[in-house]
Enzyme design. Structure first.
Site, PDB file in Angstrom:
ATOM      1  N   GLY A 131      -6.654   5.283   1.546  1.00 34.29           N
ATOM      2  CA  GLY A 131      -7.994   4.720   1.593  1.00 34.29           C
ATOM      3  C   GLY A 131      -8.860   5.406   2.638  1.00 34.29           C
ATOM      4  N   ASP A 334      -6.779   1.848  -3.789  1.00 32.94           N
ATOM      5  CA  ASP A 334      -5.510   2.455  -3.366  1.00 32.94           C
ATOM      6  C   ASP A 334      -4.358   2.073  -4.284  1.00 32.94           C
ATOM      7  OD1 ASP A 334      -6.542   3.696  -1.152  1.00 32.94           O
ATOM      8  OD2 ASP A 334      -5.366   2.559   0.314  1.00 32.94           O
ATOM      9  N   PRO A 335      -3.884   2.995  -5.103  1.00 30.99           N
ATOM     10  CA  PRO A 335      -2.673   2.679  -5.880  1.00 30.99           C
ATOM     11  C   PRO A 335      -1.484   2.312  -4.983  1.00 30.99           C
ATOM     12  CG  PRO A 335      -3.759   4.608  -6.794  1.00 30.99           C
ATOM     13  CD  PRO A 335      -4.473   4.271  -5.516  1.00 30.99           C
ATOM     14  N   TYR A 365     -10.116  32.510  -4.043  1.00 28.74           N
ATOM     15  CA  TYR A 365      -8.716  32.791  -4.375  1.00 28.74           C
ATOM     16  C   TYR A 365      -8.111  31.922  -5.458  1.00 28.74           C
ATOM     17  CZ  TYR A 365      -9.012  29.743  -0.306  1.00 28.74           C
ATOM     18  OH  TYR A 365      -9.390  28.780   0.594  1.00 28.74           O
TER      19      TYR A 365
HETATM   20  C1  LIG Z   1      -5.623  -0.303   3.632  1.00 31.03           C
HETATM   21  C2  LIG Z   1      -7.073  -0.341   3.610  1.00 31.03           C
HETATM   22  C3  LIG Z   1      -7.835   0.797   3.922  1.00 31.03           C
HETATM   23  C4  LIG Z   1      -7.219   2.076   4.396  1.00 31.03           C
HETATM   24  O1  LIG Z   1      -6.388   2.623   3.463  1.00 31.03           O
HETATM   25  P1  LIG Z   1      -5.164   3.588   3.835  1.00 31.03           P
HETATM   26  O2  LIG Z   1      -4.569   3.796   2.499  1.00 31.03           O
HETATM   27  O3  LIG Z   1      -4.304   2.848   4.795  1.00 31.03           O
HETATM   28  O4  LIG Z   1      -5.743   4.835   4.405  1.00 31.03           O
HETATM   29  C5  LIG Z   1      -9.200   0.689   3.817  1.00 31.03           C
HETATM   30  N1  LIG Z   1      -9.786  -0.451   3.466  1.00 31.03           N
HETATM   31  C6  LIG Z   1      -9.097  -1.567   3.171  1.00 31.03           C
HETATM   32  C7  LIG Z   1      -9.821  -2.800   2.778  1.00 31.03           C
HETATM   33  C8  LIG Z   1      -7.711  -1.546   3.236  1.00 31.03           C
HETATM   34  O5  LIG Z   1      -7.020  -2.661   2.968  1.00 31.03           O
END
Ligand SMILES: *Cc1c(COP(=O)(O)O)cnc(C)c1O
Length: 506
Positions: A131, A334-335, A365
């Site tokens: 994320g 985020d998967p 390249y």
């Molecule tokens: C976990 C999270 C992030 C950050 O994601 P990462 O995968 O840990 O880099 C950002 N925003 C929210 C709301 C999250 O729960």
């Protein structure tokens, strides 16, 4: 995958294929152990020792009693898909270094577009290490887009394209108009010098990513107040936006969180979109909207599919936020949070794929004209992650009966946990969570004692959130387990003795 025997059988086939491929790469030479590395211990013993250590010391996240962090269970078949692709070490920076997994990532990108409600024909989504990286890229895009109209106005070769637009509008032009300007500039072959700056707005309880992001990209940050539901206070947002817009200050983006990390709260995204429309009518000024659905994005699968969707389990305002998600300019999803895949797999979805042109670079390249790495913040990216996400989406299904069933079960569990801690005294769930994070407050002393007792006991894993015990529900709990969890929490809160030094939450 029905069990351990089938896992072993598939793994054996995967490994056979891998060694067959290696041998073909090496021109048929037998290659049981790979190239001889000089010195070092016996490779088999080394890996066996590592494996034993991992099995002994790893976090017990597959346990239903693991409620500490956002680590969901990963189906063994998905881990196997990751492992399978990992053996071929594909790098999704460009198709020529990852012919198979780049294609898988393209499919996954379309999945993620559909998940958040974008048209895959005009939108674009790709994977990132997490994320953080996805969000940095979103704000990088937003910042460069925001700067473009003012830069065009200052460039003699582009000035006429923005002639007649008042200064206040120019500083905060609506995103679709900037994208058209971008096209017009490209048609002329003009690239006005970028000059960034402006303000990023997000709620006080937004993820730490956003503070880091503003610092990194050199933009100002303003933290918007939150209300009693831990959601962004839209009156405070409106006051801030009006102030910035009125002074002709660029608003880089407004970030709405769809599932906050601490509280599972969902900001009123639909309200943010309405505020933007109001601003456009009233001031001729607009702003970029980013939705941070790193945690909450997959919950939108409850609203998708031909089967009767299961939206009714979502609170009305959460449903509304999911309905508004397609109107955000970009979304972090985020998967590796609620998508049941191994790390690293974050994702960024753009509503209009043209936007990525403002961060595009060139290199000489790569054979292909447009390697992914020219449009992404990150360069080398693991093709194995794309394979895992691809497998998970196909195995589970991005609809109400797939992820929706899994996550609906988690929501149900979170609601039940909330209802089990109503009364004052001991631990109390102070608010009904929007998504699956439950916070049990009880004062520093009780919470500190409970956390220390649980840590010492080692049967239930929780985390702290300020003066609260934080429970991340990443799996459905059946009634006996739920009873068990509640009992352990109550016992821990009652555990006698003064709080252990250092155990009080920050
Ligand atoms: C976990 C999270 C992030 C950050 O994601 P990462 O995968 O840990 O880099 C950002 N925003 C929210 C709301 C999250 O729960």
């Amino acid at each position: 995958m029905s069990g351990r025997a089938e896992f072993m059988a598939v793994l054996r086939d995967v490994v056979e294929d891998y060694f067959g491929w290696r041998e073909a790469c090496l021109g048929g030479a037998a290659d049981p152990g790979g190239p001889g590395f000089p010195g070092g211990p016996d490779a088999g013993a080394l890996v066996r020792e590592l494996s034993k250590r991992l099995a002994r010391e790893s976090t017990p996240w597959p346990s239903p009693l693991y409620l500490a962090h956002m680590t969901g269970d990963t189906p063994p078949a998905v881990a196997l898909a990751y492992l399978c692709a990992l053996l071929y070490n594909p790098n999704n920076v460009a198709e020529e270094s990852s012919p198979v997994t780049t294609e898988l990532e393209r499919e996954v990108g379309e999945d993620l577009c559909r998940l958040v409600g974008y048209d895959p024909a005009t939108g674009w989504a790709h994977l990132a290490s997490g994320g953080h990286a996805a969000s940095y890229e979103a704000v990088w895009i937003a910042r460069n887009l925001r700067a473009l109209p003012l830069a065009a106005a200052a460039d003699p070769a582009a000035r006429d394209l923005v002639a007649g637009i008042p200064r206040v509008s120019l500083a905060n032009l609506p995103v679709p108009r900037i994208l058209d300007l971008l096209d017009a500039l490209a048609a002329r072959g003009v690239r006005p010098a970028r000059r960034g700056g402006g303000t990023l707005l997000f709620a006080r309880n937004a993820h730490q990513t956003w503070r880091k992001c503003a610092d990194l990209l050199g933009v100002a940050a303003e933290e918007v107040e939150t209300d009693e539901h831990h959601r962004m206070d839209l009156r405070d947002l409106r006051r801030r936006v009006v102030d910035l817009v009125g002074r002709g200050r660029p608003v880089v983006a407004v970030v709405a969180t769809v599932g906050s990390t601490g509280e599972g709260s969902v900001d009123d995204l639909a309200g943010v979109i309405r505020l933007r429309e109001w601003c456009e009518r009233r001031y001729g000024a607009s702003f970029y909207v980013h939705a941070d659905a790193a945690f909450g994005g997959y919950y939108r699968s409850l609203c998708l599919g031909d089967e009767p969707p299961q939206e009714e389990i979502l609170k009305p305002h959460v449903r509304e936020a999911f309905a508004a998600l397609p109107l955000a300019d970009s979304v972090t999803v985020d998967p590796h949070k609620t998508g049941c895949v191994p790390y690293p797999a974050g994702g960024l979805a753009l509503r209009d794929r043209r936007a990525s042109a403002v961060v595009a670079t060139r290199s000489g390249y790569f054979r292909e004209a447009t390697p992914a790495g020219h449009y992404t913040l990150e360069g080398a990216r693991p093709g194995a992650a794309a394979a895992a996400v691809w497998a998970a989406h196909r195995l589970i299904g991005l609809h109400a009966r797939g992820y929706g069933r899994l996550l609906g079960g988690c929501l149900d569990t979170a609601r039940r946990l909330h209802r089990r801690f109503p009364a004052p005294g001991g631990l109390v769930s102070a608010y009904d969570p929007d998504l699956t994070i439950v916070n049990l407050a009880g004062g520093q002393k009780v919470v500190g004692r409970a956390l220390a007792a649980l840590r010492a006991d080692g049967r239930l894993w929780v985390s702290a959130n300020g003066p609260a015990v934080r429970l991340c529900v990443m799996k459905e709990l059946d009634p006996p387990r739920l009873d068990h969890v509640c009992r352990l929490l109550r016992e821990a809160a009652r555990a006698c003795g003064p709080p252990v030094p250092g155990s009080t939450p920050r």
